[in-house]
Design a protein around this motif. Structure first.
Motif, PDB file in Angstrom:
ATOM      1  N   LYS A   1       0.523   4.017  -3.018  1.00  0.00           N
ATOM      2  CA  LYS A   1      -0.466   4.915  -2.413  1.00  0.00           C
ATOM      3  C   LYS A   1      -1.154   5.811  -3.440  1.00  0.00           C
TER       4      LYS A   1
ATOM      5  N   ARG B   1      -9.535   5.946   3.455  1.00  0.00           N
ATOM      6  CA  ARG B   1      -8.932   5.085   4.464  1.00  0.00           C
ATOM      7  C   ARG B   1      -9.054   5.676   5.868  1.00  0.00           C
TER       8      ARG B   1
ATOM      9  N   TYR C   1       0.820  -1.214   0.000  1.00  0.00           N
ATOM     10  CA  TYR C   1       0.000   0.000   0.000  1.00  0.00           C
ATOM     11  C   TYR C   1       0.852   1.262   0.000  1.00  0.00           C
TER      12      TYR C   1
END
Length: 185
Positions: A32, A42, A28
């Protein structure tokens, strides 16, 4: 319950637990910018190892009870590096089981057919081990790579603006694509 590990022509697909939290977090962090463009907003602690430890525990428990399956994607010569995932939320409808699919792939590995290979093999597992009849994909109308992949897999657009999602603090409407697993060999 489906297999926890699959070996495909070019990939290893594996269900993971909290021991892989660091590698998942790294995926991740590396991606990103591209992932944030289409994924739901998120939580504030998302980019912490503790978040992924707890999340992976929950995923593994859901895998064991048959309601969720996420395969993390590896290439055979780099089993220490998660390069993506394909997941299925499995539900019981009025008459048949269905699933919602999600997928992501590290930018460095895109354009090589890996996402197709992972998704296709995951769909086979849904059909064979979970008796899933229909798989749904909710896709942003401007997510051209995802739409292209879904169509290559045999998904057909069913409805526009079917679901709303919050992405980067903005509400966007997603289109519904569906796949009848009886069309998959």
């Amino acid at each position: 319950m489906g297999p926890s590990v699959l070996y495909t022509d070019n990939l290893i697909l594996q269900v993971e637990n909290e021991l892989k939290a660091g590698e998942v977090l790294d995926l991740y962090k590396r991606n990103k910018i591209i992932f944030d463009k289409y994924e739901p907003t998120r939580p504030s602690d998302f980019f912490t190892k503790d978040f992924h430890i707890n999340h992976l525990r929950g995923e593994f428990n859901a895998y064991k009870n048959g309601s969720f399956l996420r395969y993390y994607i590896y290439i055979p010569y780099r089993t220490d590096r998660v390069i993506g995932s394909v997941n299925f939320n499995i539900r019981q409808g009025k008459s048949d089981r269905y699933a919602e699919i999600g997928y992501k792939l590290d930018l460095l590995y895109q354009g090589r057919g890996f996402a197709y290979e992972a998704c296709y093999n995951g769909i086979i597992v849904m059909k064979k081990y979970y008796s899933v009849k229909t798989i749904a994909a909710y896709i942003a109308p401007d997510n051209t790579p995802s739409i292209k992949l879904a169509k290559k897999l045999g998904f057909k657009k069913i409805r526009s603006n079917d679901r709303c999602a919050n992405v980067n603090g903005c509400n966007i409407f997603l289109d519904l694509y569906a796949l009848d697993t009886s069309d998959i060999q």
